[in-house]
Design a protein around this motif. Structure first.
Motif, mmCIF file in Angstrom:
data_model
loop_
_atom_site.group_PDB
_atom_site.id
_atom_site.type_symbol
_atom_site.label_atom_id
_atom_site.label_comp_id
_atom_site.label_asym_id
_atom_site.label_seq_id
_atom_site.Cartn_x
_atom_site.Cartn_y
_atom_site.Cartn_z
ATOM 1 N N SER A 98 6.804 -13.606 19.654
ATOM 2 C CA SER A 98 7.952 -14.186 19.394
ATOM 3 C C SER A 98 9.124 -13.913 20.144
ATOM 4 N N ASN A 99 9.620 -15.139 20.219
ATOM 5 C CA ASN A 99 10.986 -15.171 20.995
ATOM 6 C C ASN A 99 12.349 -14.871 20.226
ATOM 7 N N ASN A 100 12.145 -14.681 18.942
ATOM 8 C CA ASN A 100 13.000 -14.215 17.872
ATOM 9 C C ASN A 100 13.257 -12.845 17.938
ATOM 10 N N ALA A 101 14.746 -12.368 18.234
ATOM 11 C CA ALA A 101 14.915 -11.040 18.481
ATOM 12 C C ALA A 101 14.692 -10.191 17.130
ATOM 13 N N VAL A 102 14.914 -10.865 15.947
ATOM 14 C CA VAL A 102 14.854 -10.327 14.614
ATOM 15 C C VAL A 102 13.423 -9.903 14.518
ATOM 16 N N TRP A 103 12.600 -10.420 15.192
ATOM 17 C CA TRP A 103 10.840 -9.764 14.867
ATOM 18 C C TRP A 103 10.608 -8.920 15.850
ATOM 19 N N ARG A 104 11.547 -8.521 16.916
ATOM 20 C CA ARG A 104 11.115 -7.406 17.837
ATOM 21 C C ARG A 104 10.743 -5.998 17.187
ATOM 22 N N PRO A 105 11.403 -5.661 16.108
ATOM 23 C CA PRO A 105 10.846 -4.325 15.379
ATOM 24 C C PRO A 105 9.390 -4.347 14.980
ATOM 25 N N VAL A 106 9.011 -5.638 14.352
ATOM 26 C CA VAL A 106 7.729 -5.540 13.935
ATOM 27 C C VAL A 106 6.741 -5.876 15.010
ATOM 28 N N LEU A 107 7.169 -6.699 16.080
ATOM 29 C CA LEU A 107 6.083 -6.489 17.350
ATOM 30 C C LEU A 107 6.070 -5.198 17.953
#
Length: 81
Positions: A63-72
């Motif tokens: 994902s390029n979305n920074a909001v999803w970084r913790p999930v990744l």
């Protein structure tokens, strides 16, 4: 009359037996909800949790979305275990 007391407003309409039955049904429903929750939790702990690492090893999640970084990051951590 919403401002009235329970014994003055509800008892004459529903009656003590009806209210006792409603309370008993509500308590039984709570017990059923707890049993379902425990069964789902047991199924997750015994089966799905063991399956998750092998399932994740076959997937690539990006994902390029920074909001999803913790999930990744969490998915990477699970994969490393």
């Amino acid at each position: 009359d919403p401002s009235g007391r329970i014994c003055d407003v509800i008892f004459p309409i529903a009656g003590k037996d009806k209210l006792a039955a409603i309370i008993k049904e509500s308590q039984a429903k709570g017990a059923l909800d707890r049993r379902i929750y425990k069964g789902m939790r047991r199924a997750w702990g015994n089966h799905y949790r063991r399956m998750l690492p092998s399932l994740l090893s076959g997937l690539e999640v990006r994902s390029n979305n920074a909001v999803w970084r913790p999930v990744l990051a969490a998915l990477d951590w699970i994969r490393s275990k």
